[in-house]
Design a protein around this motif. Structure first.
Motif, PDB file in Angstrom:
ATOM      1  N   PRO A 156      48.391  40.346  40.584  1.00 13.17           N
ATOM      2  CA  PRO A 156      47.669  39.273  41.288  1.00 13.17           C
ATOM      3  C   PRO A 156      46.740  38.525  40.336  1.00 13.17           C
ATOM      4  O   PRO A 156      46.477  38.978  39.211  1.00 13.17           O
ATOM      5  CB  PRO A 156      46.847  40.051  42.321  1.00 13.17           C
ATOM      6  N   ILE A 157      46.249  37.373  40.781  1.00 15.12           N
ATOM      7  CA  ILE A 157      45.124  36.752  40.079  1.00 15.12           C
ATOM      8  C   ILE A 157      43.935  37.706  40.205  1.00 15.12           C
ATOM      9  O   ILE A 157      43.678  38.235  41.291  1.00 15.12           O
ATOM     10  CB  ILE A 157      44.770  35.391  40.703  1.00 15.12           C
ATOM     11  N   PRO A 158      43.207  37.971  39.142  1.00 14.94           N
ATOM     12  CA  PRO A 158      42.103  38.937  39.223  1.00 14.94           C
ATOM     13  C   PRO A 158      40.865  38.377  39.936  1.00 14.94           C
ATOM     14  O   PRO A 158      39.772  38.292  39.366  1.00 14.94           O
ATOM     15  CB  PRO A 158      41.820  39.270  37.759  1.00 14.94           C
ATOM     16  N   THR A 159      41.040  37.950  41.170  1.00 13.60           N
ATOM     17  CA  THR A 159      39.930  37.503  42.006  1.00 13.60           C
ATOM     18  C   THR A 159      39.973  38.285  43.313  1.00 13.60           C
ATOM     19  O   THR A 159      41.004  38.847  43.685  1.00 13.60           O
ATOM     20  CB  THR A 159      40.026  35.995  42.306  1.00 13.60           C
ATOM     21  N   ARG A 160      38.853  38.319  44.019  1.00 13.36           N
ATOM     22  CA  ARG A 160      38.702  39.199  45.169  1.00 13.36           C
ATOM     23  C   ARG A 160      39.789  38.985  46.234  1.00 13.36           C
ATOM     24  O   ARG A 160      40.452  39.918  46.662  1.00 13.36           O
ATOM     25  CB  ARG A 160      37.316  38.987  45.795  1.00 13.36           C
ATOM     26  N   SER A 161      39.969  37.740  46.662  1.00 16.95           N
ATOM     27  CA  SER A 161      40.883  37.491  47.772  1.00 16.95           C
ATOM     28  C   SER A 161      42.324  37.824  47.412  1.00 16.95           C
ATOM     29  O   SER A 161      43.071  38.375  48.229  1.00 16.95           O
ATOM     30  CB  SER A 161      40.771  36.029  48.220  1.00 16.95           C
ATOM     31  N   TYR A 162      42.739  37.522  46.179  1.00 17.46           N
ATOM     32  CA  TYR A 162      44.115  37.789  45.781  1.00 17.46           C
ATOM     33  C   TYR A 162      44.360  39.278  45.603  1.00 17.46           C
ATOM     34  O   TYR A 162      45.419  39.800  45.990  1.00 17.46           O
ATOM     35  CB  TYR A 162      44.446  37.025  44.494  1.00 17.46           C
ATOM     36  N   VAL A 163      43.410  39.969  45.005  1.00 17.70           N
ATOM     37  CA  VAL A 163      43.553  41.417  44.834  1.00 17.70           C
ATOM     38  C   VAL A 163      43.661  42.105  46.198  1.00 17.70           C
ATOM     39  O   VAL A 163      44.466  43.019  46.393  1.00 17.70           O
ATOM     40  CB  VAL A 163      42.373  41.985  44.022  1.00 17.70           C
ATOM     41  N   HIS A 176      51.954  49.999  41.161  1.00 17.11           N
ATOM     42  CA  HIS A 176      50.848  49.839  40.222  1.00 17.11           C
ATOM     43  C   HIS A 176      50.338  48.401  40.329  1.00 17.11           C
ATOM     44  O   HIS A 176      51.113  47.461  40.189  1.00 17.11           O
ATOM     45  CB  HIS A 176      51.301  50.127  38.791  1.00 17.11           C
ATOM     46  N   ILE A 177      49.033  48.249  40.577  1.00 19.47           N
ATOM     47  CA  ILE A 177      48.422  46.919  40.646  1.00 19.47           C
ATOM     48  C   ILE A 177      47.703  46.653  39.336  1.00 19.47           C
ATOM     49  O   ILE A 177      46.845  47.440  38.901  1.00 19.47           O
ATOM     50  CB  ILE A 177      47.423  46.821  41.814  1.00 19.47           C
ATOM     51  N   CYS A 178      48.065  45.553  38.684  1.00 18.46           N
ATOM     52  CA  CYS A 178      47.427  45.171  37.425  1.00 18.46           C
ATOM     53  C   CYS A 178      46.040  44.583  37.713  1.00 18.46           C
ATOM     54  O   CYS A 178      45.930  43.591  38.446  1.00 18.46           O
ATOM     55  CB  CYS A 178      48.283  44.155  36.673  1.00 18.46           C
ATOM     56  N   LEU A 179      45.016  45.177  37.136  1.00 16.13           N
ATOM     57  CA  LEU A 179      43.641  44.729  37.342  1.00 16.13           C
ATOM     58  C   LEU A 179      42.917  44.641  36.009  1.00 16.13           C
ATOM     59  O   LEU A 179      43.134  45.466  35.120  1.00 16.13           O
ATOM     60  CB  LEU A 179      42.879  45.704  38.253  1.00 16.13           C
ATOM     61  N   ASN A 218      38.326  42.575  27.449  1.00 14.79           N
ATOM     62  CA  ASN A 218      37.479  41.484  26.935  1.00 14.79           C
ATOM     63  C   ASN A 218      37.464  40.259  27.846  1.00 14.79           C
ATOM     64  O   ASN A 218      36.814  39.262  27.538  1.00 14.79           O
ATOM     65  CB  ASN A 218      37.969  41.052  25.541  1.00 14.79           C
ATOM     66  N   LEU A 219      38.173  40.323  28.962  1.00 19.07           N
ATOM     67  CA  LEU A 219      38.263  39.144  29.831  1.00 19.07           C
ATOM     68  C   LEU A 219      37.049  38.980  30.732  1.00 19.07           C
ATOM     69  O   LEU A 219      36.722  37.867  31.145  1.00 19.07           O
ATOM     70  CB  LEU A 219      39.528  39.231  30.691  1.00 19.07           C
ATOM     71  N   GLY A 220      36.384  40.063  31.088  1.00 22.51           N
ATOM     72  CA  GLY A 220      35.200  39.973  31.946  1.00 22.51           C
ATOM     73  C   GLY A 220      35.546  39.511  33.348  1.00 22.51           C
ATOM     74  O   GLY A 220      36.615  39.796  33.876  1.00 22.51           O
ATOM     75  N   ASN A 221      34.644  38.741  33.952  1.00 27.06           N
ATOM     76  CA  ASN A 221      34.820  38.233  35.307  1.00 27.06           C
ATOM     77  C   ASN A 221      35.653  36.951  35.240  1.00 27.06           C
ATOM     78  O   ASN A 221      35.130  35.861  35.015  1.00 27.06           O
ATOM     79  CB  ASN A 221      33.462  37.964  35.960  1.00 27.06           C
ATOM     80  N   VAL A 222      36.944  37.076  35.449  1.00 27.21           N
ATOM     81  CA  VAL A 222      37.863  35.937  35.310  1.00 27.21           C
ATOM     82  C   VAL A 222      37.554  34.860  36.339  1.00 27.21           C
ATOM     83  O   VAL A 222      37.639  33.656  36.056  1.00 27.21           O
ATOM     84  CB  VAL A 222      39.322  36.416  35.438  1.00 27.21           C
ATOM     85  N   LEU A 225      54.845  39.003  40.778  1.00 24.58           N
ATOM     86  CA  LEU A 225      53.863  38.111  40.160  1.00 24.58           C
ATOM     87  C   LEU A 225      53.321  37.132  41.186  1.00 24.58           C
ATOM     88  O   LEU A 225      54.092  36.520  41.941  1.00 24.58           O
ATOM     89  CB  LEU A 225      54.520  37.346  39.010  1.00 24.58           C
ATOM     90  N   GLU A 226      52.005  36.966  41.218  1.00 26.01           N
ATOM     91  CA  GLU A 226      51.386  35.925  42.042  1.00 26.01           C
ATOM     92  C   GLU A 226      51.881  34.566  41.552  1.00 26.01           C
ATOM     93  O   GLU A 226      51.843  34.270  40.353  1.00 26.01           O
ATOM     94  CB  GLU A 226      49.868  36.012  41.928  1.00 26.01           C
ATOM     95  N   SER A 227      52.343  33.730  42.473  1.00 25.29           N
ATOM     96  CA  SER A 227      52.977  32.469  42.064  1.00 25.29           C
ATOM     97  C   SER A 227      52.009  31.299  41.978  1.00 25.29           C
ATOM     98  O   SER A 227      52.442  30.155  41.844  1.00 25.29           O
ATOM     99  CB  SER A 227      54.117  32.116  43.029  1.00 25.29           C
ATOM    100  N   THR A 228      50.718  31.558  42.062  1.00 25.69           N
ATOM    101  CA  THR A 228      49.742  30.494  41.844  1.00 25.69           C
ATOM    102  C   THR A 228      49.719  30.132  40.369  1.00 25.69           C
ATOM    103  O   THR A 228      49.859  30.995  39.498  1.00 25.69           O
ATOM    104  CB  THR A 228      48.347  30.952  42.305  1.00 25.69           C
ATOM    105  N   VAL A 229      49.533  28.850  40.079  1.00 19.95           N
ATOM    106  CA  VAL A 229      49.711  28.327  38.729  1.00 19.95           C
ATOM    107  C   VAL A 229      48.818  29.029  37.702  1.00 19.95           C
ATOM    108  O   VAL A 229      49.148  29.080  36.517  1.00 19.95           O
ATOM    109  CB  VAL A 229      49.453  26.795  38.718  1.00 19.95           C
TER     110      VAL A 229
END
Length: 521
Positions: free
Chosen positions: A32-39, A57-60, A84-88, A149-153
């Motif tokens: 998913p996109i590493p944001t709250r709603s998508y996760v 397995h969820i990629c986080l 190293n990505l932090g809060n995306v 894969l999340e299909s958001t751009v």
């Protein structure tokens, strides 16, 4: 002995038929996109897949994992990347300044000024993930049967990962992407999900919709084909979009009840919103506050962008809430000023459970996808106060379908805001419309997360080739019949030239004969 063996085979067959778990469990990786709603919504589908016997397995990112939004279990695990990505999510909002631009009354859409930093952010994100050797080695050791894969751009470029590894993949997204799935469509009645149009457009809106579709067909500055050369050099050098169209199935978290009716390909499955479920009983301060609310409840949230709301807007909202006869539960960070007795603020609220409580009369929201579907599922009318992204499109369709109203929070006064909340809460038109839609949604879509899990399980069993249209593999000029139209045009032009030449020869011959007759006379 023979009877014992037959009994064992019989019991094994029953086990396979009933559970589907004994001999079939597969390994699935979700990204998913590493944001709250998508996760959150990916995790619900992950649990549904786990119930079918698969190991998921969820990629986080490390930051997302530490937030504790999702819990690991025997069948749902974390696959950590990007230390190293932090809060995306915060980095993304900072790179585009979408929220700040809204409050400053600047252009909110993704213009060229914000596309460049966004494209840079996306490239950096993919490079960071693909360069994470620990993550890549873990991926290889899992040898997944399906990559979702999340299909958001924002993460579409991550398709280079399953492509490089030779993993079958599927796409899971928040809207039906008619361009990506190569669905025959009409820009006249199918508005772009990021445009604030309805499916009944004016002439100028149809012109704009058509131009947007043509631009999307030919140009996409947010997909980076060079990533294929960088991370999959051993594979045929296809474009990102040509790789994406090889997905086994396209799952779209939308429907024709909240959204507009749209055509779709056989390998596109609309499932509605998986974040909405039956409400659980309220606990703690929320239970106490709701029980002591004599007139009913308004639930207020701006999602992840609530901390970006200016102080003047927050004061306006608080002033409006004091004018209501309703009690208000407001998701709000860093509340330090005194709160009136009819308002409860909290940094976190059980949104779906509150919306499902019989005392809830209205949902005041920025109109994110998850919140809208929870409101639809629970049958609660909405006052939409959009800020950025697809929220304007979401708000427009809520008003069109008469599930609620919308407003520009920057322009209305506290008195007008209070009046709008009261109107949405007490006008039976909005509640009746959305409650009817809620019953229809539950009948047609039942449990969306299980519907998604079913189709992912299906393509792991049988593959998705039989559902794929040849149009999803064609170059766009063939799909749009540009080569056919060019050929027909060429034939017509050549035919006209030949006819012109014949007429010209005939005319010249007639003129010559006429001149000869005149000379003879």
């Amino acid at each position: 002995m023979k009877d014992i063996v037959s009994l064992d085979v019989y019991l094994l067959a029953i086990c396979v038929v009933i559970t589907g778990n004994c001999c079939y469990g597969k390994t699935v990786i979700m990204f998913p996109i590493p944001t709250r709603s998508y996760v959150l919504y990916h995790s619900k589908i992950a649990m549904a897949l786990a119930e079918l016997g698969h190991s998921v397995h969820i990629c986080l990112t490390e930051h997302s994992a530490k937030e504790g939004l999702v819990r690991e279990s025997d069948r749902v695990h974390f696959l950590i990347y990007g230390q190293n990505l932090g809060n995306v999510e915060q980095t993304l909002l900072l790179s585009t300044n979408l929220v700040e631009k809204f409050w400053k009354r600047e252009t909110v859409g993704l213009g060229m000024s914000s596309l460049k930093p966004l494209a840079d952010h996306i490239r950096h994100f993919v490079t960071e993930v693909m360069s994470d050797n620990v993550f890549i080695e873990k991926y290889k050791s899992l040898n997944p049967d399906l990559f979702i894969l999340e299909s958001t751009v924002l993460v579409l470029n991550m398709v280079v990962l399953p492509y490089a590894m030779g993993t079958p993949f599927a796409l899971l997204g928040t809207f039906h992407d008619m361009i990506l799935t190569r669905t025959p469509f009409s820009p006249a009645v199918e508005p772009f999900p990021h445009a604030s149009f309805t499916n009944r457009m004016t002439f100028l809106e149809r012109v704009e919709s058509t131009l947007m579709c043509l631009a999307r067909l030919t140009i996409d500055p947010l997909t980076d084909d060079s990533l294929v050369a960088s991370f999959a050099p051993h594979k045929p050098q296809l474009s990102v979009y040509n790789i994406l169209r090889r997905a086994e199935v396209f799952i779209a978290e939308t429907d024709s009840i909240l959204d507009y009716p749209r055509p779709m390909m056989v390998n596109t499955k609309l499932i509605g919103g998986s974040s909405a479920t039956e409400p659980r009983a309220l606990q703690g301060q929320f239970k106490t506050f709701v029980n002591e609310s004599p007139k009913g409840l308004a639930v207020v949230t701006f999602g992840a962008s609530d901390h970006k709301v200016p102080a003047s807007i927050l004061d306006k909202m608080m002033s409006a809430f004091t004018q209501l006869d309703l009690s208000v539960i407001w998701k709000r960070d860093n509340m330090t000023s005194p709160v009136p007795p009819n308002v409860l603020t909290s940094e976190w609220i059980p949104q779906n459970d509150l919306l499902g409580h019989p005392k809830t009369k209205v949902f005041v929201s920025h109109c994110g996808k998850n919140g809208q579907y929870e409101s639809l599922y629970q049958g609660v009318p909405i006052l939409c106060l959009p800020i950025y992204g697809d929220q304007f499109y979401n708000s427009k369709r809520i008003v069109t379908k008469e599930f609620g109203l919308d407003a520009d929070i920057r322009d209305i006064t506290s008195e007008e805001l209070a009046q709008l909340i009261q109107r949405v809460a007490y006008d039976p038109k909005y509640r009746n419309n959305i409650q009817k839609a809620s019953m229809l949604f539950k009948e047609l879509y039942k449990v969306p997360s299980k519907e998604a899990a079913y189709w992912f399980d299906h393509v792991m069993r049988y593959g998705g080739d039989y559902m794929r249209s040849p149009g999803q593999e064609m170059p766009f000029y063939q799909f749009l019949l540009l080569d056919v139209m060019a050929f027909v045009t060429l034939v017509v032009v050549i035919s006209l030239l030949i006819m012109y030449a014949i007429f010209r020869l005939c005319f010249t011959w007639i003129q010559k004969r006429r001149h000869e007759k005149i000379k003879l006379q």
